[in-house]
Scaffold this motif. Sequence first.
Motif, mmCIF file in Angstrom:
data_model
loop_
_atom_site.group_PDB
_atom_site.id
_atom_site.type_symbol
_atom_site.label_atom_id
_atom_site.label_comp_id
_atom_site.label_asym_id
_atom_site.label_seq_id
_atom_site.Cartn_x
_atom_site.Cartn_y
_atom_site.Cartn_z
ATOM 1 N N ALA A 183 0.835 -1.207 0.000
ATOM 2 C CA ALA A 183 0.000 0.000 0.000
ATOM 3 C C ALA A 183 0.868 1.254 0.000
ATOM 4 O O ALA A 183 0.560 2.231 -0.680
ATOM 5 C CB ALA A 183 -0.918 -0.008 1.220
ATOM 6 N N THR A 184 1.972 1.211 0.758
ATOM 7 C CA THR A 184 2.876 2.360 0.800
ATOM 8 C C THR A 184 3.534 2.588 -0.559
ATOM 9 O O THR A 184 3.669 3.726 -1.020
ATOM 10 C CB THR A 184 3.962 2.148 1.869
ATOM 11 O OG1 THR A 184 3.342 1.947 3.140
ATOM 12 C CG2 THR A 184 4.898 3.343 1.949
ATOM 13 N N ALA A 185 3.947 1.501 -1.201
ATOM 14 C CA ALA A 185 4.617 1.598 -2.511
ATOM 15 C C ALA A 185 3.626 1.654 -3.665
ATOM 16 O O ALA A 185 4.028 1.828 -4.814
ATOM 17 C CB ALA A 185 5.557 0.409 -2.696
ATOM 18 N N GLU A 186 2.323 1.512 -3.348
ATOM 19 C CA GLU A 186 1.254 1.484 -4.359
ATOM 20 C C GLU A 186 1.530 0.417 -5.424
ATOM 21 O O GLU A 186 1.490 0.689 -6.623
ATOM 22 C CB GLU A 186 1.089 2.869 -4.997
ATOM 23 C CG GLU A 186 0.649 3.939 -4.006
ATOM 24 C CD GLU A 186 0.354 5.265 -4.676
ATOM 25 O OE1 GLU A 186 0.651 5.396 -5.880
ATOM 26 O OE2 GLU A 186 -0.178 6.165 -3.999
ATOM 27 N N LYS A 187 1.794 -0.793 -4.954
ATOM 28 C CA LYS A 187 2.032 -1.936 -5.837
ATOM 29 C C LYS A 187 0.982 -3.009 -5.564
ATOM 30 O O LYS A 187 1.199 -3.912 -4.753
ATOM 31 C CB LYS A 187 3.436 -2.497 -5.631
ATOM 32 C CG LYS A 187 4.551 -1.565 -6.079
ATOM 33 C CD LYS A 187 5.912 -2.217 -5.907
ATOM 34 C CE LYS A 187 7.030 -1.309 -6.402
ATOM 35 N NZ LYS A 187 8.375 -1.932 -6.240
ATOM 36 N N PRO A 188 -0.167 -2.915 -6.211
ATOM 37 C CA PRO A 188 -1.236 -3.888 -5.970
ATOM 38 C C PRO A 188 -0.935 -5.240 -6.610
ATOM 39 O O PRO A 188 -0.113 -5.351 -7.517
ATOM 40 C CB PRO A 188 -2.448 -3.237 -6.621
ATOM 41 C CG PRO A 188 -1.861 -2.417 -7.726
ATOM 42 C CD PRO A 188 -0.553 -1.900 -7.198
#
Length: 337
Positions: A183-188
Amino acid sequence: MSDDNHTDGSNYGYTPSPAWCLAFIVLFSVSATVHSIQAFRYKYWIIYPTLVLGALVEVLGWSGRYWSSQNVTLLTPFLMQISTLIMAPVFFSAYDYVVLGMAINRLGPQYSLLQPKYYFATFITADIISLVLQAIGGGKASSSAAEGAPTQSATNIMVAGIIFQLVSMGVFIGLGIDFLLRATAEKPYAFRVRQIERNNAKKAQKAMATGERKDSNGTLVPTSSDDTRVTGMNSTQEKTEGDLEAQKGHVSEEYEHQHIRAWWILLIGVGISSLMILIRGIYRSIELTQGWTGHLMTTEMYQNILDALMMLIAVGIYNFIHPGYLLPRKKTWKGYH
């Protein structure tokens, strides 16, 4: 300090300190009372069967230990504290599962390997299995110890239950950390994105079939053939509406930012509580591996610090990091939030 002059016939290997017992009885009682008031005020029913019940089970366990401090040779209070203090962490971990599932649902389910709705069902099932094993093993082991019979086989059952709980809590914490990092790196997860898109498409089709649509706030409203913007507005009206929309968007964005920050704060509470439960589980597994006459089992300090204090933090942290303080006020008792 415990009275070493009264340890003859003690199943503990010492006489429990009445001062420590009374201190934990009071502290867990205070936490349970505050949680009951908070749950009622903010309409969080899930707190009652998890945090409140778990704290009361701790009170019962420490009441058993206080009873033992008055007569250390009695078997009933010894069995009472063994069975209750083994069970209590299950209720605290259950609330951790609920909060993480809610947070993932709000912050972005695409970043979680597991669907939010499965967190509670999956891990509470694991905790129940662990609880059953520990209860069976604890009952047999304590009875055998009191009768002077071998306790190894029963103790092994308890160890298996605690290790099972450790593994499930470790998996839970791992999933939580994975979610935070993604979520922090926005890597779903790609497969979760596809899954969510399919679910949204199905919901949209269902809404169209029933003649409904969603407004800007996500609320379903009936569609209408007259639901069109009047084109005869003068320039002043258009400017005014544009300004209002911009202000509304700014307020909405600021509110959303605060809302997301509140969920991250709640996740700090989940992390602290889960870590305390994990530490307690590691202590218990080593303690039982050493046996009923081992150093950890027969030294009161370890029970007070690595079990009682850890559990007090696990339940007490939510008295301060409480969803009622951080999230929008609930209007009904329905749902977790």
